[in-house]
Design a protein around this motif. Sequence first.
Motif, PDB file in Angstrom:
ATOM      1  N   ARG A  58       0.824  -1.211   0.000  1.00 37.54           N
ATOM      2  CA  ARG A  58       0.000   0.000   0.000  1.00 37.54           C
ATOM      3  C   ARG A  58       0.859   1.262   0.000  1.00 37.54           C
ATOM      4  N   GLU A  62       0.643   4.037  -2.873  1.00 39.34           N
ATOM      5  CA  GLU A  62       0.315   5.433  -2.565  1.00 39.34           C
ATOM      6  C   GLU A  62       1.347   6.385  -3.162  1.00 39.34           C
ATOM      7  N   ILE A 119      -4.842   0.135  -4.367  1.00 39.46           N
ATOM      8  CA  ILE A 119      -5.017   1.284  -5.254  1.00 39.46           C
ATOM      9  C   ILE A 119      -4.744   0.811  -6.676  1.00 39.46           C
ATOM     10  N   GLU A 124      -7.119   4.444 -12.131  1.00 37.63           N
ATOM     11  CA  GLU A 124      -6.957   5.896 -11.964  1.00 37.63           C
ATOM     12  C   GLU A 124      -6.519   6.555 -13.269  1.00 37.63           C
TER      13      GLU A 124
END
Length: 219
Positions: A58, A62, A119, A124
């Motif tokens: 993570r 990030e 993520i 994204e």
Amino acid sequence: MVKQERAARTRRSLIRAAAEVFADEGYVPASLTMISRRAGVSNGALHFHFVSKEALARAVEEEAAQKVRLITERCRLAGAVGLQLLVDATHTLMRSLDDDVIVRAGFELSGDISRPRGINLRREWRRWVEGELERVASDGGLADGVAPDDVASALMAATVGFEVLGARDDREWISRRTLTRFWELMLPAMAPRQAIGTLVTCGSCLSHGTDEVGVEEPV
């Protein structure tokens, strides 16, 4: 203060080492022992900063996500707009995949089906591409009959394909040369005729380094 600086350096070393291991081995085969050895720290030091491999993943994601957001913002601040912004951002992203292991590991983790809650950098990136194409279309920046969704699908298929092939097979897939040829093929089909001569397929001078693929000419 010295203690805090040392802890921050150790944490940075662990994130980078984890990114290198995730990029080289993938998430599942990677182990905390491999990461601590790569970072040059003990397992105890690793566990002081990160309770698990997932926590490390993570942290890598990030940081990678922040870097990708900066790519798009810097291209915009450099003055690129419309389709040129998309061209420049894809060139800068591919360059980052080539020389930044944090970004490369972030995309590698995005493709790992064992981590559905991480993520997802590919998702994204798609959202950003779709949003920009909607803006381009609303400003009349796409050729008649060209749908933003169709362009987004083609661009995502190409960039994610280049990313996967470049990471696992041959870095030529993520080279400036390969992406320039992709845009040479795509832009005449998606841009209005009057705009084609203003678009630079190899990207603006601010979106890449000095590696050469030929003369920088508009489409």
